[in-house]
Every structure is written in structure tokens, then in C-alpha cells.
Design a protein around this motif. Structure first.
Motif, PDB file in Angstrom:
ATOM      1  N   UNK A 684       0.836  -1.205   0.000  1.00 28.71           N
ATOM      2  CA  UNK A 684       0.000   0.000   0.000  1.00 28.71           C
ATOM      3  C   UNK A 684       0.870   1.255   0.000  1.00 28.71           C
ATOM      4  N   UNK A 685       0.303   2.312  -0.561  1.00 33.47           N
ATOM      5  CA  UNK A 685       0.918   3.629  -0.513  1.00 33.47           C
ATOM      6  C   UNK A 685      -0.158   4.599  -0.044  1.00 33.47           C
ATOM      7  N   UNK A 686       0.071   5.242   1.110  1.00 32.76           N
ATOM      8  CA  UNK A 686      -0.916   6.143   1.696  1.00 32.76           C
ATOM      9  C   UNK A 686      -0.507   7.591   1.424  1.00 32.76           C
ATOM     10  N   UNK A 687      -1.432   8.376   0.895  1.00 31.05           N
ATOM     11  CA  UNK A 687      -1.132   9.769   0.569  1.00 31.05           C
ATOM     12  C   UNK A 687      -2.260  10.675   1.074  1.00 31.05           C
ATOM     13  N   UNK A 688      -1.862  11.857   1.482  1.00 32.20           N
ATOM     14  CA  UNK A 688      -2.833  12.843   1.933  1.00 32.20           C
ATOM     15  C   UNK A 688      -3.600  13.370   0.719  1.00 32.20           C
ATOM     16  N   UNK A 689      -4.908  13.354   0.797  1.00 29.82           N
ATOM     17  CA  UNK A 689      -5.752  13.782  -0.327  1.00 29.82           C
ATOM     18  C   UNK A 689      -5.432  15.213  -0.745  1.00 29.82           C
ATOM     19  N   UNK A 690      -5.264  16.086   0.223  1.00 33.62           N
ATOM     20  CA  UNK A 690      -4.980  17.496  -0.057  1.00 33.62           C
ATOM     21  C   UNK A 690      -3.696  17.653  -0.855  1.00 33.62           C
ATOM     22  N   UNK A 691      -2.680  16.819  -0.530  1.00 29.01           N
ATOM     23  CA  UNK A 691      -1.405  16.899  -1.241  1.00 29.01           C
ATOM     24  C   UNK A 691      -1.567  16.485  -2.702  1.00 29.01           C
ATOM     25  N   UNK A 692      -2.323  15.402  -2.916  1.00 28.52           N
ATOM     26  CA  UNK A 692      -2.517  14.914  -4.288  1.00 28.52           C
ATOM     27  C   UNK A 692      -3.220  15.958  -5.136  1.00 28.52           C
ATOM     28  N   UNK A 693      -4.170  16.662  -4.525  1.00 28.39           N
ATOM     29  CA  UNK A 693      -4.918  17.670  -5.274  1.00 28.39           C
ATOM     30  C   UNK A 693      -4.030  18.803  -5.784  1.00 28.39           C
ATOM     31  N   UNK A 694      -2.868  18.987  -5.160  1.00 31.51           N
ATOM     32  CA  UNK A 694      -1.988  20.083  -5.567  1.00 31.51           C
ATOM     33  C   UNK A 694      -0.742  19.591  -6.296  1.00 31.51           C
ATOM     34  N   UNK A 695      -0.674  18.292  -6.553  1.00 29.42           N
ATOM     35  CA  UNK A 695       0.479  17.744  -7.267  1.00 29.42           C
ATOM     36  C   UNK A 695       0.153  17.550  -8.747  1.00 29.42           C
ATOM     37  N   UNK A 696       1.187  17.307  -9.526  1.00 31.53           N
ATOM     38  CA  UNK A 696       1.010  17.007 -10.945  1.00 31.53           C
ATOM     39  C   UNK A 696       0.588  15.550 -11.070  1.00 31.53           C
TER      40      UNK A 696
END
Length: 936
Positions: A684-696
Motif C-alpha cells: 500500500x501507498x498512503x497519501x494525503x488527499x490534499x497533497x494529491x490535489x496540488x500535485x502534478x
């Protein structure tokens, strides 16, 4: 699933798990004994619950004596033949309706035999265990070996002549409401519940019914009939012109004339689109007659149950309290211009629709609706009960003032559109919603319908008279101190709160049957502000203690709104006036019926507490809390901690296990050392939703597929339930669509929006803080078909299948129920419908031996039990996993500590596959018993 040929007899004192020593027997009073007798001959394929039935209302219990007491016959049972299934696309809903009827009429003078009509109109005598399947596809392909078939419908009818006293047909749509089954029964002089064949034929066809209503002087929606694929374009264009509809964009509804009330209903724009969609319905085989009708604008939809309280040949229809159907629209994901009350809105618990009982109409309008619907029932020669749908037209509606007879612009017009001869009878259906508002419990309204039908047949009057003697001998007693109090809590904030309402309602309905239990339904109120449902702001959380009628809603928001309405003085007065009028109308007919013992529930006021006050209330009442709150504080250990702090017993795993299993990453870490035992976890890879929204997005995609060395991914909320926001992503474009849906706060991603075919993806609301990405695990497609030469097919190249398994018992000695093989009907991810909506989703319990051997299945169950022990599970939980069909190795997907407990949940199917089988009342009673044995 138990075979019909198996004799089954057990009581509530029987253990679970086929006599396993690791789970104690359920210790209950003798008066709560539950027996199921499943006989092995065709004429005796009756499943009879001999349960102490009770009616609960206003804090009192009325106990009705058993009709047969251990061979000493007080009054012989009425043998009811319950027939479900049929060839229409609504046969899954038919199964749900039959389940409700079975639950609420069996026992106390009625024994029920279950029958099923398959899509090819072949009849089978089935066990009641099959009625608890999620969908007919669960057993369609194995009926020949599982059930007793009849060579023809005539042979089936001849069997019914000797096997039953009266038939209760619960087939929706074709063959059930079009006069088909009624004609068969009439030809063999078999008594049945409901309208006769000639009247069904006339009322069921939407086009013919509209002509009939128009002839009788009622206002109807202008419509046009399409028959066959050779449509005369000029003729339909003229119809558009006559009705002032734009030829290019005029909005109409296209629907089958004879396919029930929901299947195939579409919105079309203009002549060409109307023809196209009409022909599609014909080519798809849904119907050969299609109705095109004007789309009603600026109007309010309603539906009304009509109950015949007459006797013999005297028809005395009374319309119950109608329900307003309000479609809801949330953001850009809901297109209002295309919105209709379709199959999905009717049967899936989402916020796309809200019901108001009674409607928010002027009282004189409701009076007119009741009067007109009653007149339609009588004029069309309907019998026993029916549901009639229609619209209240506002003065500015496109159809308003079309009829001088029904009012005009000042009062608004009433228009009737659909007549349903066999109304849906799921647990929270319109029938039960409206009946409960005027004092009928589920059992009371259904038995009233049966009694009414029996009164038409002189040779069945013994039943009505005999039952009156039973009622005269019944007693009413206040709840004594030795009665165990149970609080069932459901609702909450998470995206699975609507399924939670279904689960809690089902648990409440099943447990309230026991006379030694005092069961109270409670709503964990959804927060008015956006909340993740976590442990923050607990001081602001409210719990509503609910009266009977308020529970019967299909969303948490709707239950809350009903609570607020009930305590709002003006609305409460309005409702009270209507209740009084409807009950007086009912008693005008029922007072002359010897068998009617009165209304058995009262419309009490709901009460609200803060969450902490409610827990103290539970402690003072010495109640056990049955947790049915999916996700959020119900599943992350928060509610469990609060209850433990006050010394209140509760169902399901404890604090640590709940907290671990709610976090899918923690679950994997807790199981990571079990590989040598054949138990594996997914990276698994866990990522913060807010971070993904601002990434490419392309960069995120490349990182993920590089890390996992795979081409496709599965994405899901890190700490949400098991059904929402789960999607297969095949490209960075798919990821971009998914992330944009989160940004836009969409409630759902429409079917086939992503690159790979999929169904509707219900999105988490509120937006999850973290997302999990993992490699998508490929399994071979399993095809289930009822066609004779292609019953079950599976290529089996990859040798992995997806399964879901319930576990039950005490901590350290959990027992694995029989695993279920999950079959996805569209796409690669099980949809919310397939998991929780009755009539959809296929589960094969146990997995067919052609796919998995008995030895591999046993190894799988042993590993499931090891997983439960490692995680410290207790009470009950559900484990989802991929399983290797040869080795029984397990690849864990997730663990649900508060699994779905809806009427068609897979856990019920698995409990019924036990030896002896556990039917829903016993299953939930067992879970309750395990809760009281918890060491805190």
C-alpha cells in the motif's frame, strides 16, 4: 445453503457453528424458543416459524398464543403459498418483498410455503433459506439440483391446490401484476391475495390504464404508444406538436408499458431521441409496447397505499397517509433536467430522493388525493391492497388546469399515473411507512391483507374466526424488569451511513420479535456541519431515540428530518389531524371484522440526547448496545471506548481491534508476519488527499506504478467503509478524473467515466483525509447464467477469486462461517448496489466445487480464523480477501468490524449455510448474547 431435502429443527438454545465447542450456546428463556421445520416432501416444503409473536407499542407487549402447541391443536394453521421471482427485471426486488412477507406473517396461525418462478416461467418449491439470498442469480443456476421443480405451470397449480389454502403472489412486473399468475390460480380455483386477472390486465398496462382512467373522468398525462420498431416519425411528431412540445428538445418520459414501476424509465428530448430510446427498450426485450408521455414540470410526485377493509364481496377501500417523493440534487454530479424517480433512486439508499409522510401539501389536496385514489381502486375493481402513484400539479405546471373537474389554477390539479397491483414490500417500503403512521406494525398490516383476502372465500372464514379466538385469549402486559433492554444504534456521518440505517433497521426488526427483549432503535445524528465522523467534537453529537414509524426511512438525513418534523408543533398537529382521519376511515370498515384486534403501535415522539447522555442512559437502563454504525466513530474504536468507560456492553470487536481494522494500513502491518501460514497482504501507498490535489497527476501516477511495478491501481479511502470511493485506475487520466471528483465533492462518478468499464462509483462524503493506493489484483471473470447450457463458467487461469467471509464467536475462538464467492456484475470493483442493495450483486455461498475444492475451502477457513485471532476480533466481523482456489492461501483486502447487516447481507446467507442454519432472528440474537459475555 441448506437443501430442501434437509430436515431442520432448532431452537434459540442451539449453538452456532454446527455444534462447535468454542462458542457457547445461546441461553434464552424457554418462551423465546425459535423452531424452524423444513420438511422434505414436496407437499410439505413448508418453512414454519413457531415463534412467540408480539406486538409492541407504547411500552407494552401483546403476546399472541401459538396456534399449535406441541401437538395440542387449538386451531389449525392457515397454509399460505408465497410466490416470488418471475421473468421481469424486478425479480430481485420480488425476492426482497417475499422475504419481508415471510418474516412478518409466519407463525401464530400461519405456516408459509415458498415458491419461485424463474425467468423462463418454470416453477420451483424452494426453502426459505433461498428467500434470504441477495438476488435470484445466487441460486438460479443451481435450482435444478437445489429445489423441487415442476414440469409445467399446470402441475405447479395442481400442487398448490392440495398444499396451500391461499396464495400470496409477490411477483413484481410481468406475470405477477399483468394477470398472468392470477389467471393460472383462477383456472384452478385457488384463492389468492390481490386483484383478479382481468382487472390486473387492464390496470397494469400503463397505456391501457391511462385510457381507462380518462374514460372514467380522471385527469391523465398526455401520452403516445410505440409498438414494435417500425415507428411512424410523422405521427409522433404530430403528437409532439399537439402537446406544444418542441420537436427538437421537447422533454418526455419514455417507459415500458408493462414492466413494473421503475425498470427502463428514461428521459428523452425531442422526436428523434424519443424514438431512439423507445426502440432501445423494445430491442433490449424489456417490453414490446413503450409509452412516451409528457414530462411533468413544476409538480410534486406522490404515492398512496390503498387498503381494502371490506369483507366478502364488499369493497371498502381506504387510502393511507400518502407519501411525497422529493428528488434531491447535489452539485454538478446530479443533472436535474434528467431526473426521474427511477429504479436506482427507488431502491438504493442515497440522498437522491427524500420521502415525506404525510406530504407537504395543503390538507384539502391530501383529502382529494385520498378520495380520488379510493375511487380509482373501486372503479377498476382492485382488491385487498394496491399502490397508486401520481402528481400534485402546481398552478404554474405545464399540465395544470387541463381538467376543470379536479380544480384548476387556484387549487392545483391531481393527476394519477401508475397503478401498482403488488406494491413493493421491502422493510422500509411505502406500504410499511404509510401503515406505521396510522398504527399498523409490519405484521399487522400484512396479516390484515391476508385476512381480507380470506374473507372472500367462504371455506376460509374458519381462519378469520379462529384467529379472533386466539386474540381474545391473548394478554397485554407491561414490560417486566427481567426483560433485557437493547439499544440498536445506526446512522452517523460516514459515506456508509445510509447502509447503516438499513443494517440497524434490519437488526431492530429481527430482535423485536422476542418477548424477552425490549429493543429501541436509535439514530446517531448526522452532523449538520461537514465532519469526518472522527472522535473530534463528540460533545456536539446527538442520538435520537426513535418511535416505530420514524425508523422506516431510507437515509439518515430523512430519519433526522422526520424527528425534527415530529417535534415541530405545526407539522405535528397537521400529521395528527391526518392520522385521526385515516384511522377513523379504517375503523369504519375494520370495526366489523372479528379478527381485527386493533392498531398495535403508537406514533410516539422521538427523544434526543447528547451522545454522552445517551450512553449514560444506556448504563442506567442496563441496556446492551447493538452497534450498526458503519465507519467513523462506530468502527474506529471511539464509540467502543465511550461505552466501555461507562461499563455498557456492546456488540462486535473491542477498542483495539476496531481501531486496527478501521485503518487498512494498520491491518496489513498487524498481519504482515503471517506469510509463512499462507496469509498475505497487499502493498500500500498512503497519501494525503490534499497533497494529491496540488500535485502534478502524471507524476503521481508514474511514482505509483513504478513503486508497485504494475499497470493498474486500486484507490480507496484510508479510513472509510468498504464500499465508497473504491475504483480501478488504468491511467493517469483515470487518476485525474478521480481527483477532480474529490475536488468537486461529487457524490458519485457516473458509469463508464473511467477508461475501463464500471458501474456508478459512490464517492465518499465528506472527502477523506487520506487515500490508499495499491496494485489492482486481477481475477478471472465468473459468469452466472440461468440458461440451461451455460449455468456457471469460469476460466480460472489466474486461480485467484474474491471472497467475503463472516467470523463469529468469542475472542480467541472465532469461527469462520462459510465463505462466499463474490461475482461482479459490471466492472472490476463491487459497487455499493452489489454489496447492499437487495436484488443486485451475486454471492455464491459456499463457492461451487467446480471452482474450489472442499479441502481448499477448509484451509481457507482455518486461515480466516487465524486472521481473526491475530487481530483480536470478537463477536462478529467480516473479512474480504482474494483466495487461491487450490491452496486456500489468503490475500487480505480489508476487515470490517461492523459489517453490513441489511436484509440481503451476505452474512445472513453464510449463517444459513451453517448446520444447523441460523435464520436472521437467531443470528442477531446470537450476536447479542456474545456481547453480554464480553469481558471488559
Amino acid at each position: 445453503m441448506a437443501s430442501m431435502a434437509t430436515g431442520v429443527s432448532f431452537s434459540m438454545t442451539s449453538g452456532i457453528g454446527g455444534g462447535r465447542d468454542d462458542v457457547e450456546r445461546v441461553a434464552t428463556a424457554g418462551r423465546t424458543t425459535l423452531k424452524l421445520n423444513q420438511k422434505n416432501s414436496l407437499s410439505e416444503s413448508t418453512c414454519s416459524f413457531s415463534v412467540m409473536n408480539k406486538y409492541r407499542g407504547s411500552g407494552a407487549i401483546r403476546t399472541v398464543s401459538k396456534a399449535v402447541v406441541d401437538g395440542d391443536e387449538m386451531s389449525k394453521n392457515l397454509k399460505v403459498g408465497l410466490i416470488c421471482g418471475g421473468p421481469s427485471a424486478e425479480r430481485g426486488i420480488s425476492l426482497n418483498s417475499a422475504r419481508s412477507v415471510l418474516d412478518h406473517i409466519q407463525g401464530d396461525g400461519i405456516s408459509v410455503s415458498c415458491y419461485y418462478i424463474d425467468p423462463d416461467l418454470k416453477a420451483f418449491a424452494i426453502s426459505s433459506a433461498q428467500v434470504y439470498s441477495n438476488t435470484p442469480a445466487d441460486f438460479d443456476f443451481k435450482l435444478e439440483s437445489l429445489a423441487q421443480g415442476f414440469s409445467s405451470l399446470s402441475e405447479f397449480a395442481e400442487h398448490l391446490v392440495s398444499a396451500v389454502d391461499i396464495v400470496f403472489p409477490v411477483i413484481h412486473g410481468r406475470f405477477g401484476e399483468d394477470g398472468g399468475i392470477q389467471e393460472l390460480l383462477e383456472s384452478h380455483n385457488i384463492p389468492f391475495v390481490g386483484t383478479g386477472s382481468r382487472e390486473c390486465i387492464r390496470a397494469f398496462d400503463k397505456y391501457e390504464a391511462s385510457l381507462e382512467l380518462k374514460e372514467l373522468g380522471f385527469m391523465t398525462v398526455p401520452n403516445y404508444l410505440v409498438q414494435g420498431t417500425g415507428v411512424d416519425k410523422s405521427e409522433i411528431a404530430q403528437w409532439f406538436t399537439d402537446n406544444r412540445l418542441d420537436l427538437e428538445m421537447g422533454k418526455v418520459v419514455v417507459k415500458p408499458a408493462k414492466a413494473g414501476s421503475s425498470i427502463g424509465v428514461k428521459v428523452a428530448f425531442g422526436v428523434n431521441d424519443s424514438i431512439k430510446k423507445a426502440i432501445e427498450l423494445i430491442v433490449e426485450g424489456i417490453d414490446d409496447r413503450v409509452v412516451v408521455e409528457v414530462f411533468i414540470e413544476d409538480a410534486y410526485e406522490f404515492t398512496a397505499i390503498v387498503l381494502d377493509v371490506g369483507s366478502g364481496s364488499v369493497c371498502h377501500p381506504v387510502v393511507l397517509m400518502p407519501t411525497e417523493v422529493q428528488l434531491q440534487f447535489h452539485g454538478s454530479g446530479d443533472l436535474q433536467e434528467n431526473a426521474i424517480f427511477d429504479y436506482r433512486r427507488k431502491y438504493l439508499p442515497t440522498q437522491q430522493v427524500t420521502y415525506h409522510t404525510p406530504p407537504r401539501f395543503p390538507i384539502h389536496v391530501i383529502k382529494s388525493i385520498r378520495e380520488e385514489a379510493s375511487l380509482i381502486f373501486k372503479k377498476l375493481g382492485l382488491r385487498d391492497f394496491a399502490r397508486i402513484d401520481g402528481w400534485y400539479l402546481a398552478p404554474n405546471s405545464n399540465l395544470s388546469s387541463a381538467s376543470e373537474k379536479l380544480g384548476g389554477p387556484e387549487s392545483g390539479d391531481i393527476i394519477f399515473t401508475d397503478i401498482n397491483l403488488i406494491s413493493g414490500m421491502e422493510q422500509t417500503s411505502f406500504l410499511f411507512q404509510q401503515a406505521s403512521k396510522v398504527g399498523f406494525s409490519h405484521s399487522n398490516i400484512l396479516r390484515t391483507v391476508v385476512h381480507r383476502a380470506c374473507s372472500r372465500f367462504p371455506h376460509l372464514t374458519w381462519y378469520n374466526y379462529g384467529y379472533s379466538l386466539l386474540l381474545q385469549g391473548s394478554t397485554t402486559q407491561e414490560v417486566s424488569e427481567d426483560v433485557q433492554k437493547v439499544f440498536v444504534i445506526f446512522g452517523g456521518d460516514t459515506s456508509e451511513r445510509q447502509v447503516s440505517v438499513m443494517s440497524g433497521t434490519n437488526v431492530w426488526i429481527n430482535l423485536q420479535r422476542f418477548v424477552d427483549l425490549n429493543v429501541t432503535p436509535c439514530l446517531l445524528s448526522p452532523s449538520l456541519r461537514n465532519s469526518s465522523g472522527a472522535s473530534s467534537n463528540l460533545d456536539n453529537r446527538e442520538v435520537w431515540v426513535l418511535p416505530y414509524s420514524v425508523v422506516l426511512r431510507h437515509t439518515a438525513e430523512e430519519v433526522l428530518a422526520a424527528c425534527l418534523e415530529a417535534v415541530e408543533p405545526d407539522r405535528a398537529l397537521f400529521t395528527s389531524l391526518l392520522q385521526k382521519q385515516v384511522m377513523e376511515d379504517l375503523m369504519d370498515g375494520l370495526k366489523n371484522q372479528s379478527w381485527f384486534a386493533g392498531f398495535d403501535i403508537t406514533d410516539e415522539l422521538p427523544r434526543n440526547f447528547s451522545l454522552k447522555e445517551w450512553i449514560k442512559h444506556a448504563r442506567e437502563a442496563q441496556a446492551t448496545v447493538f452497534i450498526a454504525v458503519h465507519g467513523g466513530i462506530g468502527e474506529d474504536g471511539t464509540l467502543q471506548t465511550l461505552l466501555e468507560d461507562e461499563g455498557v456492553s456492546y456488540t462486535g470487536p473491542g477498542v483495539l481491534a476496531s481501531r486496527t481494522c478501521m485503518d487498512k494500513v494498520m491491518t496489513s502491518q498487524a498481519l504482515s508476519h503471517l506469510s509463512e501460514f499462507g496469509i498475505h497482504t497487499i502493498s500500500k501507498d498512503v497519501r494525503r488527499t490534499e497533497d494529491i490535489m496540488h500535485e502534478t497527476i502524471p507524476n503521481v501516477w508514474d511514482e505509483l506504478i513504478s513503486k508497485f511495478q504494475c499497470l493498474t491501481l486500486c484507490v480507496k479511502p484510508a479510513k472509510d467503509g468498504c464500499s465508497t470511493g473504491v475504483a480501478r485506475l488504468c491511467s493517469s487520466e483515470d487518476l485525474a478524473v478521480y481527483v477532480q471528483a474529490l475536488k468537486d465533492c461529487l457524490l458519485r462518478i457516473p458509469p463508464n467515466t473511467l477508461s475501463k468499464t464500471h458501474g456508478t462509483i459512490e464517492m465518499p462524503n465528506p472527502t477523506p483525509e487520506f487515500l490508499i493506493f495499491e496494485p489492482f489484483v486481477e481475477t478471472d471473470e465468473i459468469i452466472v447464467s440461468s440458461k440451461a447450457k451455460q449455468q456457471l463458467s469460469w476460466k480460472g487461469r489466474r486461480r485467484w477469486v474474491e471472497m467475503t467471509v463472516g467470523v463469529i464467536g468469542k475472542c480467541g475462538s472465532m469461527h469462520s462461517l462459510s465463505p462466499s464467492l463474490t461475482v461482479k456484475e459490471s466492472g472490476d470493483i463491487l459497487s455499493l448496489e452489489e454489496k447492499f442493495q437487495g436484488g443486485t450483486g451475486i454471492n455464491l455461498t459456499p463457492p461451487p466445487p467446480t471452482i474450489m475444492s472442499k479441502e481448499a475451502l477448509e484451509r481457507c477457513k482455518q486461515r480466516i480464523e487465524l486472521i481473526a485471532e491475530t487481530l483480536g476480533l470478537e463477536g462478529f466481523s467480516r473479512i474480504d480477501a482474494f483466495v487461491h482456489v487450490e491452496t486456500g492461501e489468503v490475500l487480505v483486502i480489508e476487515v470490517n468490524t461492523v459489517p453490513g447487516m441489511t436484509p440481503s447481507t451476505v452474512l445472513i446467507q453464510q449463517a444459513l449455510a451453517e448446520q444447523p442454519p441460523m435464520y436472521p432472528p437467531q443470528f442477531f440474537r446470537t450476536l447479542l448474547h456474545l456481547a453480554t459475555q464480553r469481558v471488559m
